[in-house]
Design a protein around this motif. Sequence first.
Motif, PDB file in Angstrom:
ATOM      1  N   HIS A 350      59.996  33.166  57.152  1.00  0.00           N
ATOM      2  CA  HIS A 350      59.010  32.822  56.121  1.00  0.00           C
ATOM      3  C   HIS A 350      58.161  31.659  56.608  1.00  0.00           C
ATOM      4  O   HIS A 350      58.632  30.519  56.692  1.00  0.00           O
ATOM      5  CB  HIS A 350      59.753  32.435  54.840  1.00  0.00           C
ATOM      6  CG  HIS A 350      58.891  32.426  53.620  1.00  0.00           C
ATOM      7  ND1 HIS A 350      57.534  32.221  53.657  1.00  0.00           N
ATOM      8  CD2 HIS A 350      59.213  32.602  52.305  1.00  0.00           C
ATOM      9  CE1 HIS A 350      57.052  32.265  52.430  1.00  0.00           C
ATOM     10  NE2 HIS A 350      58.036  32.503  51.586  1.00  0.00           N
ATOM     11  N   LEU A 351      56.904  31.944  56.914  1.00  0.00           N
ATOM     12  CA  LEU A 351      56.001  30.912  57.425  1.00  0.00           C
ATOM     13  C   LEU A 351      55.415  30.056  56.308  1.00  0.00           C
ATOM     14  O   LEU A 351      54.457  29.314  56.531  1.00  0.00           O
ATOM     15  CB  LEU A 351      54.870  31.542  58.236  1.00  0.00           C
ATOM     16  CG  LEU A 351      55.258  32.481  59.387  1.00  0.00           C
ATOM     17  CD1 LEU A 351      54.041  32.782  60.251  1.00  0.00           C
ATOM     18  CD2 LEU A 351      56.385  31.924  60.218  1.00  0.00           C
ATOM     19  N   THR A 352      55.977  30.157  55.112  1.00  0.00           N
ATOM     20  CA  THR A 352      55.585  29.380  53.924  1.00  0.00           C
ATOM     21  C   THR A 352      54.061  29.380  53.759  1.00  0.00           C
ATOM     22  O   THR A 352      53.487  30.401  53.478  1.00  0.00           O
ATOM     23  CB  THR A 352      56.212  27.971  53.955  1.00  0.00           C
ATOM     24  OG1 THR A 352      55.960  27.326  55.209  1.00  0.00           O
ATOM     25  CG2 THR A 352      57.725  28.084  53.776  1.00  0.00           C
ATOM     26  N   SER A 353      53.392  28.258  53.940  1.00  0.00           N
ATOM     27  CA  SER A 353      51.945  28.202  53.690  1.00  0.00           C
ATOM     28  C   SER A 353      51.138  29.129  54.586  1.00  0.00           C
ATOM     29  O   SER A 353      49.999  29.465  54.260  1.00  0.00           O
ATOM     30  CB  SER A 353      51.429  26.770  53.865  1.00  0.00           C
ATOM     31  OG  SER A 353      51.902  25.939  52.836  1.00  0.00           O
ATOM     32  N   ALA A 354      51.699  29.562  55.703  1.00  0.00           N
ATOM     33  CA  ALA A 354      50.993  30.462  56.623  1.00  0.00           C
ATOM     34  C   ALA A 354      51.392  31.922  56.435  1.00  0.00           C
ATOM     35  O   ALA A 354      50.880  32.796  57.135  1.00  0.00           O
ATOM     36  CB  ALA A 354      51.253  30.044  58.066  1.00  0.00           C
ATOM     37  N   ALA A 355      52.297  32.214  55.495  1.00  0.00           N
ATOM     38  CA  ALA A 355      52.875  33.558  55.379  1.00  0.00           C
ATOM     39  C   ALA A 355      51.833  34.630  55.094  1.00  0.00           C
ATOM     40  O   ALA A 355      51.840  35.705  55.699  1.00  0.00           O
ATOM     41  CB  ALA A 355      53.949  33.564  54.295  1.00  0.00           C
ATOM     42  N   ALA A 356      50.918  34.385  54.162  1.00  0.00           N
ATOM     43  CA  ALA A 356      49.919  35.398  53.831  1.00  0.00           C
ATOM     44  C   ALA A 356      48.923  35.594  54.970  1.00  0.00           C
ATOM     45  O   ALA A 356      48.328  36.672  55.104  1.00  0.00           O
ATOM     46  CB  ALA A 356      49.179  35.022  52.549  1.00  0.00           C
TER      47      ALA A 356
END
Length: 425
Positions: A350-356
């Motif tokens: 899960h790349l958190t802020s970069a996920a989308a």
Amino acid sequence: MSAATRRRVVVTGIGAVTPLGNDAPQTWTSLLAGRSGVREITTFDASTFPVRIAGQVTGFDVKAAIPDRRHRRYLSRGAGYGVAAAVEALQQAGALAGTDPYRRGVSVGGTVGRVGLQELADMSWQLESTGHASIYRQSPAEVLTRDQNVAPAVIAEIGDLRGPFIAVSTACAGSAHAIGEAYRRIEEGDADLMLAGGHDALTTWMDVLGFALLGALTTDDADQPGRACKPFDARRNGFVLGEGAVMAVLEEREHALARNAPILAELAGYASSLNAYRITDSPPDGGGAISAMRDAVAASGVGPDGVDYIVAHGTGTPGNDASETVAIKEVFGAHAYDLLVSSPKSMAGHLTSAAAGLNLLAALGAIEHGVVPPTINLAQPDPKLDLDYVPGAARRRDVRAVLVNAFAFGGTNACFVVTAHTRSD
């Protein structure tokens, strides 16, 4: 804004630094191959932690990616990834000479910087040893490194982007909101070009420990990290933290055609919502994800039956995967069973802020190459989750329209639709 006056938005560049590769082509190749970037944590000694794995970037040289020392001076680990991805995206989009820099902007999602636990410990020691509160002094460099605005400011300087400036922090939906709000600025006429995406690096001991104590991270397969993240599988019990950045150049269609830019796809619709349910849990009935998905599809004009593929948020937590599946069925009805649905988090974490942003990259690749990346580690189907999650291996499919999902802690949701572009449109 009416359909007649609406400005169309296309994607003309994409860049990435992820656990799957240090540029966009490497990342796409790994996604297609079902190759995992989850490995033992190297950013700190995790040997005594309940979680010892993460999706980590390897082999990245910030000095090579960002040669100018001035540009990397105040960059955090995650911000370095973000600037490098932005440079790649701008290079693919091509020369901007002759275009108005005040009509070019930047929109970036990232985690708000905060004082580290070691610094807090130093403050506490100072208080106890002196017997009174005293100022804990930090250098300007330390403060700037934690500033969320530094990465987009550096990106703006490199690209000479003097128009709208947006920095958002909405956790796991950060890059989706950044991309969506950039899309709106172009659609509504406030800009002709926006550099948009997200970056993050929550692979510190504080972040890993915090998420582990919340019970959000999987403790499975510590000795076989590549098998740990299991979205939509009956055995799923948590997500795997990751790090990285994905940035894209969004551009008004006629502006892109006028400068003969490479058009990768069209961004056709965006919507956001809030669950107002719980901070960490997804609502069992699909909640606000339903309205975000439905409104994004409606705004795109393709209609529910026109969507071919959904790049799922797909974290691997029991509640999220179930809630997302319920929402997909509610929005798409019987067509939900014709859709392909897959989760890049099964490979990258899960790349958190970069996920989308990573989900956008998957969407662009699927449209260009006619193949959908898989969800790996899906070996034991959950009977309640009965959609086609593309288990195990990539699947050939003519993809014309893709829905990208992003759902975050705090209950915030953001979705956008990406469609194929033809010059005859």
